[in-house]
Design a protein around this motif. Structure first.
Motif, PDB file in Angstrom:
ATOM      1  N   LEU A 121      16.077  27.425 -27.120  1.00 16.58           N
ATOM      2  CA  LEU A 121      17.526  26.978 -27.115  1.00 16.58           C
ATOM      3  C   LEU A 121      18.297  28.181 -27.337  1.00 16.58           C
ATOM      4  O   LEU A 121      18.340  28.925 -28.498  1.00 16.58           O
ATOM      5  N   THR A 122      19.500  28.604 -26.642  1.00 14.89           N
ATOM      6  CA  THR A 122      20.314  29.808 -26.595  1.00 14.89           C
ATOM      7  C   THR A 122      21.560  29.438 -26.329  1.00 14.89           C
ATOM      8  O   THR A 122      22.066  28.251 -25.643  1.00 14.89           O
ATOM      9  N   PRO A 123      22.752  30.271 -26.874  1.00 19.83           N
ATOM     10  CA  PRO A 123      24.189  30.020 -26.369  1.00 19.83           C
ATOM     11  C   PRO A 123      24.115  30.269 -24.897  1.00 19.83           C
ATOM     12  O   PRO A 123      22.792  30.820 -24.356  1.00 19.83           O
ATOM     13  N   ILE A 124      25.415  30.234 -24.188  1.00 12.92           N
ATOM     14  CA  ILE A 124      25.597  30.251 -22.734  1.00 12.92           C
ATOM     15  C   ILE A 124      25.433  31.558 -22.471  1.00 12.92           C
ATOM     16  O   ILE A 124      26.610  32.227 -22.593  1.00 12.92           O
ATOM     17  N   ASP A 125      24.437  32.211 -22.060  1.00 11.83           N
ATOM     18  CA  ASP A 125      24.317  33.815 -22.030  1.00 11.83           C
ATOM     19  C   ASP A 125      23.880  34.245 -20.520  1.00 11.83           C
ATOM     20  O   ASP A 125      23.202  35.276 -20.277  1.00 11.83           O
ATOM     21  N   ARG A 126      24.055  33.332 -19.580  1.00 15.25           N
ATOM     22  CA  ARG A 126      23.529  33.581 -18.214  1.00 15.25           C
ATOM     23  C   ARG A 126      24.495  33.368 -17.109  1.00 15.25           C
ATOM     24  O   ARG A 126      25.410  32.589 -17.252  1.00 15.25           O
ATOM     25  N   ARG A 160      33.033  27.612 -12.217  1.00 16.60           N
ATOM     26  CA  ARG A 160      34.304  27.043 -12.549  1.00 16.60           C
ATOM     27  C   ARG A 160      34.221  26.316 -13.981  1.00 16.60           C
ATOM     28  O   ARG A 160      34.806  26.522 -14.796  1.00 16.60           O
ATOM     29  N   MET A 161      33.106  25.576 -14.210  1.00 12.32           N
ATOM     30  CA  MET A 161      32.805  25.022 -15.457  1.00 12.32           C
ATOM     31  C   MET A 161      32.610  26.096 -16.565  1.00 12.32           C
ATOM     32  O   MET A 161      33.349  26.200 -17.616  1.00 12.32           O
ATOM     33  N   LEU A 162      31.869  27.133 -16.423  1.00 15.20           N
ATOM     34  CA  LEU A 162      31.775  28.278 -17.175  1.00 15.20           C
ATOM     35  C   LEU A 162      32.952  28.901 -17.504  1.00 15.20           C
ATOM     36  O   LEU A 162      33.438  29.359 -18.715  1.00 15.20           O
ATOM     37  N   ALA A 163      33.944  29.116 -16.635  1.00 17.38           N
ATOM     38  CA  ALA A 163      35.159  29.780 -16.647  1.00 17.38           C
ATOM     39  C   ALA A 163      36.098  28.623 -17.408  1.00 17.38           C
ATOM     40  O   ALA A 163      37.486  29.244 -17.557  1.00 17.38           O
ATOM     41  N   CYS A 173      29.039  25.297 -28.957  1.00 19.16           N
ATOM     42  CA  CYS A 173      28.009  24.486 -29.241  1.00 19.16           C
ATOM     43  C   CYS A 173      27.255  24.167 -27.803  1.00 19.16           C
ATOM     44  O   CYS A 173      26.358  23.684 -27.857  1.00 19.16           O
ATOM     45  N   SER A 174      27.889  24.724 -26.788  1.00 19.29           N
ATOM     46  CA  SER A 174      27.037  24.660 -25.418  1.00 19.29           C
ATOM     47  C   SER A 174      25.975  25.211 -25.572  1.00 19.29           C
ATOM     48  O   SER A 174      25.906  26.269 -26.185  1.00 19.29           O
ATOM     49  N   GLY A 175      24.993  25.012 -24.707  1.00 16.65           N
ATOM     50  CA  GLY A 175      23.690  25.772 -24.922  1.00 16.65           C
ATOM     51  C   GLY A 175      22.801  25.668 -23.544  1.00 16.65           C
ATOM     52  O   GLY A 175      23.081  24.849 -22.858  1.00 16.65           O
ATOM     53  N   LEU A 176      21.883  26.591 -23.673  1.00 14.54           N
ATOM     54  CA  LEU A 176      20.777  26.714 -22.595  1.00 14.54           C
ATOM     55  C   LEU A 176      19.221  26.335 -23.121  1.00 14.54           C
ATOM     56  O   LEU A 176      19.115  26.647 -24.169  1.00 14.54           O
ATOM     57  N   ALA A 186      20.534  22.641 -19.446  1.00 16.67           N
ATOM     58  CA  ALA A 186      21.744  23.043 -19.992  1.00 16.67           C
ATOM     59  C   ALA A 186      22.732  21.737 -20.535  1.00 16.67           C
ATOM     60  O   ALA A 186      22.379  20.845 -20.474  1.00 16.67           O
ATOM     61  N   CYS A 187      23.365  22.475 -21.462  1.00 17.48           N
ATOM     62  CA  CYS A 187      24.279  21.400 -22.261  1.00 17.48           C
ATOM     63  C   CYS A 187      25.849  21.898 -22.224  1.00 17.48           C
ATOM     64  O   CYS A 187      25.841  23.136 -22.764  1.00 17.48           O
TER      65      CYS A 187
END
Ligand SMILES: CC(C)(COP(=O)(O)OP(=O)(O)OC[C@H]1O[C@@H](n2cnc3c(N)ncnc32)[C@H](O)[C@@H]1OP(=O)(O)O)[C@@H](O)C(=O)NCCC(=O)NCCS
Length: 269
Positions: A121-126, A160-163, A173-176, A186-187
């Motif tokens: 599990l990681t932060p959103i880095d993609r 759009r969600m990521l932006a 706290c979002s993650g992949l 993804a969360c």
């Protein structure tokens, strides 16, 4: 008449901390209040609430002209049924859930939840593009929230969600969930306008690749998000889930409490 005043009307949604708009009948009496959003490009009367003492059928008759073609969400069953009788179409029947971590903090063992197999599990880095294949696989035709998006439409929506352009900015706290270099779950958690449980930290999306070996990936991502939210302000996570989605049981097992049910309707044009 549909004036855009911020009402001080004593409605339950007053505590949601959102500006309220009022629909009035010809005599100027308020029959409905709502919070204004946009849903799939159309105006959306969310958290719609009938004024006390107003009959559901009269309320429906008054609001149909000013809200022609709008989306409207309400937990008022009588109003929803009156609108359906007048040609409104149900687009979603959903249940709201919330976990108050101030009252019941997430366990410290959820800091590094076990993910199935070799997932990490990681932060959103993609990029948005990398989140799309698992998203489309998670919502196949027949799923209550199947979108019918093409891969390009899905990429656009995820971007759009990521932006932060869909229900507020993305929270850390979002993650992949990754297997090797591939996104398998993804969360996405945003800070939604208003106060919990109808606003505040909000699980906008949670999904996993549906292959059986990834069972538990969604739960692991949610545990991580809950643990990271223990010390957030406010320490709470809320969400809505469509009627008939088995994900509801996942949320209940994770300590989310049912806080209401509502229908989203497309009003006739
Ligand atoms: C919600 C989700 C992330 C949870 O992931 P998870 O923690 O790994 O949990 P699982 O998917 O293994 O299981 C959740 C439940 O759905 C059931 N389920 C999973 N896939 C299913 C399918 N294709 N058909 C029917 N039921 C299914 C499981 O049996 C389980 O039921 P149970 O709680 O009674 O045991 C994941 O189910 C998912 O991606 N669903 C599709 C997208 C979605 O609906 N997201 C939530 C939107 S509110």
């Amino acid at each position: 008449m549909n004036d855009n005043d911020t009402t001080s009307h004593e409605a339950p949604w007053i505590h949601a901390g959102l500006p309220r708009h009022t629909i009035r009948d010809a005599s100027g009496t308020g029959v409905l209040t709502y919070s204004l959003f946009t849903r799939e490009g159309r105006p959306w009367a969310d958290l719609a609430w009938r004024a006390p003492g107003v009959d559901a059928t009269r309320c429906a008759d008054v609001l149909l002209a000013p809200l022609r073609g709008w989306a409207l969400s309400t937990d008022d069953e009588a109003l929803a049924l009156a609108l359906i009788d007048r040609g409104a179409r149900v687009v979603r029947h959903a249940h709201s859930y919330s976990r108050d971590l101030g009252v019941s903090p997430a366990a410290s063992s959820w800091a590094f939840p076990e993910a199935p197999g070799s997932c990490r599990l990681t932060p959103i880095d993609r990029s948005a593009e990398e989140l799309v294949p698992a998203l489309l696989a998670a919502y196949p035709p027949g799923h209550p929230d199947h979108s019918g998006w093409t891969p390009e439409e899905a990429r656009h929506e995820v971007a759009r969600m990521l932006a932060g352009e869909v229900l507020g900015p993305l929270l850390p706290c979002s993650g992949l969930a990754l297997e090797g270099d591939t996104v398998v779950g993804a969360c996405l958690v945003t800070l939604r306008e208003g106060s919990p449980p109808h606003g505040g930290p909000w699980v906008l999306e949670v999904y996993r690749n549906p292959a059986p070996r990834y069972a538990g990936v969604g739960t692991a991502l949610l545990r991580r998000a809950l643990w990271l939210s223990n010390r957030a302000e406010p320490p709470v996570l809320s969400l809505v889930v469509s009627d008939g989605n088995p994900a509801r049981r996942v949320y209940e097992r994770l300590g989310f409490q049912h806080v209401g049910s509502s229908r989203t309707l497309e009003l006739p044009t």
